[in-house]
Design a protein around this motif. Structure first.
Motif, PDB file in Angstrom:
ATOM      1  N   ASP A  62       5.525  91.771  59.623  1.00  0.00           N
ATOM      2  CA  ASP A  62       5.765  91.028  58.395  1.00  0.00           C
ATOM      3  C   ASP A  62       4.611  91.183  57.421  1.00  0.00           C
ATOM      4  N   ARG A 122       7.200  93.545  65.342  1.00  0.00           N
ATOM      5  CA  ARG A 122       8.087  94.150  66.319  1.00  0.00           C
ATOM      6  C   ARG A 122       7.636  95.577  66.596  1.00  0.00           C
ATOM      7  N   THR A 123       7.753  96.008  67.843  1.00  0.00           N
ATOM      8  CA  THR A 123       7.512  97.397  68.197  1.00  0.00           C
ATOM      9  C   THR A 123       8.732  97.905  68.952  1.00  0.00           C
ATOM     10  N   TYR A 124       9.068  99.164  68.724  1.00  0.00           N
ATOM     11  CA  TYR A 124      10.176  99.755  69.461  1.00  0.00           C
ATOM     12  C   TYR A 124       9.942 101.252  69.624  1.00  0.00           C
ATOM     13  N   TYR A 154      12.262  97.594  73.245  1.00  0.00           N
ATOM     14  CA  TYR A 154      12.053  96.798  72.034  1.00  0.00           C
ATOM     15  C   TYR A 154      11.200  95.589  72.394  1.00  0.00           C
ATOM     16  N   ASN A 155      10.117  95.368  71.662  1.00  0.00           N
ATOM     17  CA  ASN A 155       9.234  94.208  71.851  1.00  0.00           C
ATOM     18  C   ASN A 155       9.203  93.380  70.570  1.00  0.00           C
ATOM     19  N   ARG A 156       9.140  92.077  70.733  1.00  0.00           N
ATOM     20  CA  ARG A 156       8.986  91.180  69.582  1.00  0.00           C
ATOM     21  C   ARG A 156       7.877  90.181  69.880  1.00  0.00           C
ATOM     22  N   ASP A 201       3.951  87.725  62.863  1.00  0.00           N
ATOM     23  CA  ASP A 201       5.161  88.190  63.529  1.00  0.00           C
ATOM     24  C   ASP A 201       5.307  89.703  63.342  1.00  0.00           C
ATOM     25  N   SER A 226      10.537  91.195  75.512  1.00  0.00           N
ATOM     26  CA  SER A 226      10.738  92.632  75.624  1.00  0.00           C
ATOM     27  C   SER A 226      12.058  92.915  76.334  1.00  0.00           C
TER      28      SER A 226
END
Length: 375
Positions: free
Chosen positions: A322, A295-297, A270-272, A293, A254
């Motif tokens: 994904d 992502r959140t942002y 941003y988080n991955r 996989d 993050s």
């Protein structure tokens, strides 16, 4: 939209016009020498209206949170806190820890407390600009929230740091990566070992508390980076799905930035996340071909149109997985009235959601109106 506005405006007008800012704090019932005892809590009454593009609108009035806590200590170096919630999610233990401050420059915390991941998650619900947290602070989508373990944290000059180790649990639902504390776990949750850590860099101004909204109006800027790694304990509690459908590993990174200046407050994050299931052929929810996989942002902010009294807020958030066909997005706008800083405030947030859970055209508009009182 007219239906939502007609219901929200009368409630917001109840806030009136000028009030000073204040910081929520409990009531000290004993303070003598190194011994002290404090009680407090928060009450958040919320109205929620949801209007999906397909189907009927639904609404409900409920207590989002009803929390009580006690905090105290009998020496200068040792203190403890216990907090329980009786709100919408049912009875659950939140904070339950012992803190020790005589071990070096930082603080050692043992018990149930926040994992150092996600600025928004580590910002108390009573100090949020939008009524509900965005994806980047939501425990349903990768953020570990509170867990049972130990951590060490402190601030040295312009740098804050925290590192910890935990026994963290995951809900048996592959539509989410839902972390929950072992103090409240259900039968279908399974646990694993987690390590986490993070750094905060205070580039402008003094180190400041993780709270949204700019009451001080002094320029402040902070950057944060943090991460975690979780590994399944390979246990099989009763009621969980087959081992192949369980998460085997989960990792998260993050990065965030927080700006406060002249009544303007902006947070961006941003988080991955990278996950693996026990079974390589599992495709379900956030998992595709055994991997998950996503992502959140989010960007959210507000401006005090009346200093310490009225704040216009807005935000945008997204979950890009994904395994999804489309990116799930939400856009929000709202208004906050502060009767007494974050201690007593009235909030309204209107949120437009698109492609829920990655399904094209699965859209819904929502209205949240919430009154908060903190003791």
């Amino acid at each position: 939209m007219p239906e939502l506005a007609n219901r929200a405006v009368p409630a917001l007008l109840l806030a009136g016009v000028a009030a000073p800012a204040s910081s929520p704090a409990g009531v000290t019932v004993y303070d003598k020498g190194d011994t002290h005892l404090e009680f407090g809590g928060r009450l958040q009454a919320q109205y929620h209206l949801e209007s999906p593009d397909a189907g009927d609108s639904t609404d409900e009035l409920f207590f989002r949170r009803m929390r009580l806590y006690m905090e105290g200590g009998v020496t200068e170096d040792i203190s403890g806190k216990w907090q329980v919630d009786f709100g919408k999610a049912g009875v659950s233990v939140k904070d339950a820890y012992i803190a020790y401050t005589a071990l070096g420059p930082g603080r050692l915390t043992v018990g149930n407390h926040y994992v150092p991941f996600s600025r928004e998650s580590n910002t108390s619900s009573k100090r949020q600009q939008l009524v509900e947290r965005t994806f980047v602070g939501d425990h349903n989508y990768g953020t570990p929230d509170r867990q049972l373990g130990l951590s060490y944290a402190g601030v040295t000059g312009p740098v804050g740091y925290q590192v910890g180790a935990y026994e963290a649990y995951i809900d048996a639902d592959t539509k989410k990566l839902d972390f929950g504390s072992g103090t409240n776990k259900d039968d279908d949750w399974y646990g694993g070992k987690m390590v986490a850590g993070g750094l905060d860099f205070f580039l402008v101004g003094e180190p400041f508390k993780k709270a949204q909204g700019d009451f001080a109006r002094a320029p402040s800027l902070a950057l944060g980076i943090n991460g975690f790694s979780w590994k399944n304990d390979d246990e099989q509690p009763a009621g969980t799905p087959a081992p192949a459908q369980q998460y085997d590993t989960a990792k998260g990174l993050s990065a965030d930035v927080a700006l406060r200046a002249g009544g303007l407050s902006v947070d961006a994050q941003y988080n991955r996340f990278a996950t693996e299931a026990n079974g390589s052929n599992v495709t379900s929810g956030l998992i595709e071909g055994g991997e998950g996989d996503f992502r959140t942002y989010a960007v959210e902010g507000g401006y005090m149109v009346v200093p310490s009294r009225a704040e216009l807020v807005a935000g945008y958030q997204a979950l890009d997985a994904d395994a999804y066909d489309e990116t799930w997005t939400r856009a929000s706008a709202g208004l906050n009235f502060f009767l007494n800083g974050h201690t007593d405030k009235l909030q309204a947030t209107y949120r437009v959601g698109s492609n829920r859970e990655g399904v094209d055209g699965k859209d819904a508009n929502e209205l949240f109106v919430q009154f908060q009182h903190v003791i």
